[in-house]
Scaffold this active site. Structure first.
Site, PDB file in Angstrom:
ATOM      1  N   ASP A  11     112.929  47.116 -41.778  1.00 32.75           N
ATOM      2  CA  ASP A  11     112.911  45.654 -41.868  1.00 32.75           C
ATOM      3  C   ASP A  11     112.382  45.055 -40.560  1.00 32.75           C
ATOM      4  O   ASP A  11     112.510  45.660 -39.499  1.00 32.75           O
ATOM      5  CB  ASP A  11     114.344  45.164 -42.155  1.00 32.75           C
ATOM      6  N   HIS A  28     102.989  44.482 -40.950  1.00 29.82           N
ATOM      7  CA  HIS A  28     102.979  45.650 -41.844  1.00 29.82           C
ATOM      8  C   HIS A  28     102.040  46.732 -41.304  1.00 29.82           C
ATOM      9  O   HIS A  28     102.324  47.925 -41.415  1.00 29.82           O
ATOM     10  CB  HIS A  28     102.579  45.235 -43.263  1.00 29.82           C
ATOM     11  N   LEU A 122     109.537  68.994 -43.664  1.00 27.79           N
ATOM     12  CA  LEU A 122     110.143  67.675 -43.875  1.00 27.79           C
ATOM     13  C   LEU A 122     109.807  67.203 -45.279  1.00 27.79           C
ATOM     14  O   LEU A 122     108.659  67.333 -45.721  1.00 27.79           O
ATOM     15  CB  LEU A 122     109.575  66.668 -42.856  1.00 27.79           C
TER      16      LEU A 122
HETATM   17  C1  FPP Z   1     110.190  44.561 -44.316  1.00 28.98           C
HETATM   18  O1  FPP Z   1     109.700  43.649 -43.393  1.00 28.98           O
HETATM   19  C2  FPP Z   1     109.176  45.531 -44.647  1.00 28.98           C
HETATM   20  C3  FPP Z   1     108.582  45.646 -45.863  1.00 28.98           C
HETATM   21  C4  FPP Z   1     108.928  44.775 -46.993  1.00 28.98           C
HETATM   22  C5  FPP Z   1     107.538  46.634 -46.113  1.00 28.98           C
HETATM   23  C6  FPP Z   1     107.672  47.949 -45.390  1.00 28.98           C
HETATM   24  C7  FPP Z   1     106.369  48.593 -45.420  1.00 28.98           C
HETATM   25  C8  FPP Z   1     105.778  49.239 -44.400  1.00 28.98           C
HETATM   26  C9  FPP Z   1     106.424  49.510 -43.137  1.00 28.98           C
HETATM   27  C10 FPP Z   1     104.378  49.702 -44.548  1.00 28.98           C
HETATM   28  C11 FPP Z   1     104.046  50.542 -45.759  1.00 28.98           C
HETATM   29  C12 FPP Z   1     104.655  51.877 -45.718  1.00 28.98           C
HETATM   30  C13 FPP Z   1     104.007  53.063 -45.853  1.00 28.98           C
HETATM   31  C14 FPP Z   1     104.820  54.249 -46.115  1.00 28.98           C
HETATM   32  C15 FPP Z   1     102.581  53.242 -45.716  1.00 28.98           C
HETATM   33  P1  FPP Z   1     109.672  42.119 -43.771  1.00 28.98           P
HETATM   34  O2  FPP Z   1     108.279  41.755 -44.112  1.00 28.98           O
HETATM   35  O3  FPP Z   1     110.686  41.806 -44.808  1.00 28.98           O
HETATM   36  O4  FPP Z   1     110.082  41.497 -42.402  1.00 28.98           O
HETATM   37  P2  FPP Z   1     110.875  40.120 -42.146  1.00 28.98           P
HETATM   38  O5  FPP Z   1     112.228  40.289 -42.765  1.00 28.98           O
HETATM   39  O6  FPP Z   1     110.907  40.049 -40.665  1.00 28.98           O
HETATM   40  O7  FPP Z   1     110.054  39.046 -42.784  1.00 28.98           O
END
Ligand code: FPP
Length: 242
Positions: A11, A28, A122
Site C-alpha cells: 500500500d 505504481h 521461491l
Molecule cells: C496500493 O497503493 C497499491 C496498489 C493498488 C497496486 C499494487 C501494485 C503494484 C505495486 C504494481 C504491480 C505489481 C506487480 C507484481 C507487477 P495505492 O494506490 O492504493 O496507494 P494510496 O493508498 O497511497 O493511494
C-alpha cells in the site's frame, strides 16, 4: 521449501507519488521496482513463499486509466523479469479471478507461470483481481458440486477440505505485512490469516527495501506463536501443579 510464507499488502503507491508531486501512476512504477527488490531479497532472508496483493477485486473502481496502467505494468513485469526469475529459481503463480484480466496481461502472466513452473527457491504468488471472500465462495461452490455429483457427503465437507480447496495446499502465511500505515486486511487471504502474525509498517511501498523486510522478519522471529495453546514453560508449571 521450508522457509517462511510472507504475504504483503503493498500500500501507499499513490501517497508516495503525491508526496513527490508526481502523478499516481508513477507510484505504481516505483512499486514494481520494490517488487523486484523484495523478490530478490526474500530467499536470502528465509522466505520461501511470497504472496503479493497486486490488484484487488475492488480496485476495478479506480479510474480506467489507472487500471490500464496497472495491467500494463503487470504485463511488462511478466515479460521483462522472465529471465531473472528463471535464473533465480522463482516460480510464479497467480491467485484470484482470471476472466476479467485484460488479454495481453493474462497471456504474459500465463506464459510466465509456464516458464517458471520448475522454480524451487521461491514461490511468488501474485494476487490479481483477488477477493478473499470470493475465493472462499469459489472453493465452497467446488465442494458443493462434488457433493451434488455424489463424490462427497455433506458431513465430509471438513475444515481441511475447505482449506485445501481455498489454498491449493500452499501453507498458511506466517507473517502478513501491510505498508503505508493502514491497519486493515482489505479482503486479503481472510481464511488463511487465522493465526498469521500481523506487521504494519509506516513506509510507503515504493520506499520499502530489503532492510524493511529484514526488520519485519526480525520482529516476527522475536514473537511467540501459540496457535491458541500455551507456551511450554507454562505447560510444565501445570504439569507439576505449581
Ligand atoms: C496500493 O497503493 C497499491 C496498489 C493498488 C497496486 C499494487 C501494485 C503494484 C505495486 C504494481 C504491480 C505489481 C506487480 C507484481 C507487477 P495505492 O494506490 O492504493 O496507494 P494510496 O493508498 O497511497 O493511494
Amino acid at each position: 521449501m521450508t522457509g517462511l510464507h510472507v504475504a504483503i499488502i503493498m500500500d501507499g503507491n499513490g501517497r508516495w507519488a503525491r508526496s513527490q508531486g508526481k502523478p499516481r501512476w508513477r507510484g505504481h512504477v516505483e512499486g514494481v521496482e520494490s517488487v523486484r527488490r523484495i523478490v530478490r531479497a526474500a530467499p536470502d532472508l528465509g522466505v520461501s513463499v511470497l504472496t503479493l496483493y497486486a490488484f484487488s477485486a475492488d480496485n476495478w473502481k479506480r479510474p480506467r486509466m489507472e487500471v490500464g496502467r496497472l495491467f500494463w505494468l503487470l504485463k511488462r513485469y511478466c515479460v521483462s523479469e522472465r529471465n531473472e526469475l528463471i535464473s533465480r529459481g522463482v516460480r510464479v503463480t497467480a491467485i484470484g479471478r482470471r476472466d476479467r484480466i485484460p488479454t495481453p496481461a493474462l497471456h504474459a502472466l500465463q506464459q510466465l507461470e509456464r516458464e517458471t513452473a520448475s522454480g524451487t527457491k521461491l514461490h511468488l504468488r501474485l494476487a490479481i483481481d483477488y477477493s478473499a471472500r470470493a475465493e472462499v465462495a469459489r472453493a465452497t461452490r467446488e465442494l458443493g458440486q462434488r457433493v451434488r455429483a455424489g463424490e462427497l457427503a455433506p458431513e465430509q465437507m471438513t475444515e481441511e477440505l475447505l482449506t485445501q480447496a481455498v489454498t491449493g495446499g500452499v501453507p498458511m502465511p506466517d507473517l502478513l505485512i501491510r505498508t503505508a500505515g493502514e491497519r486493515r486486511l482489505s479482503d486479503f487471504l481472510l481464511w488463511e490469516l487465522a493465526y498469521t502474525e500481523l506487521y504494519f509498517a509506516q513506509t510507503h511501498w515504493p520506499d520499502f527495501r530489503r532492510d524493511d523486510l529484514a526488520t519485519a522478519l526480525a520482529d516476527f522471529r522475536a514473537r511467540e506463536r501459540r496457535f491458541g495453546g500455551i507456551v511450554e514453560e507454562e505447560e510444565r508449571e501445570w504439569a507439576v501443579g505449581a
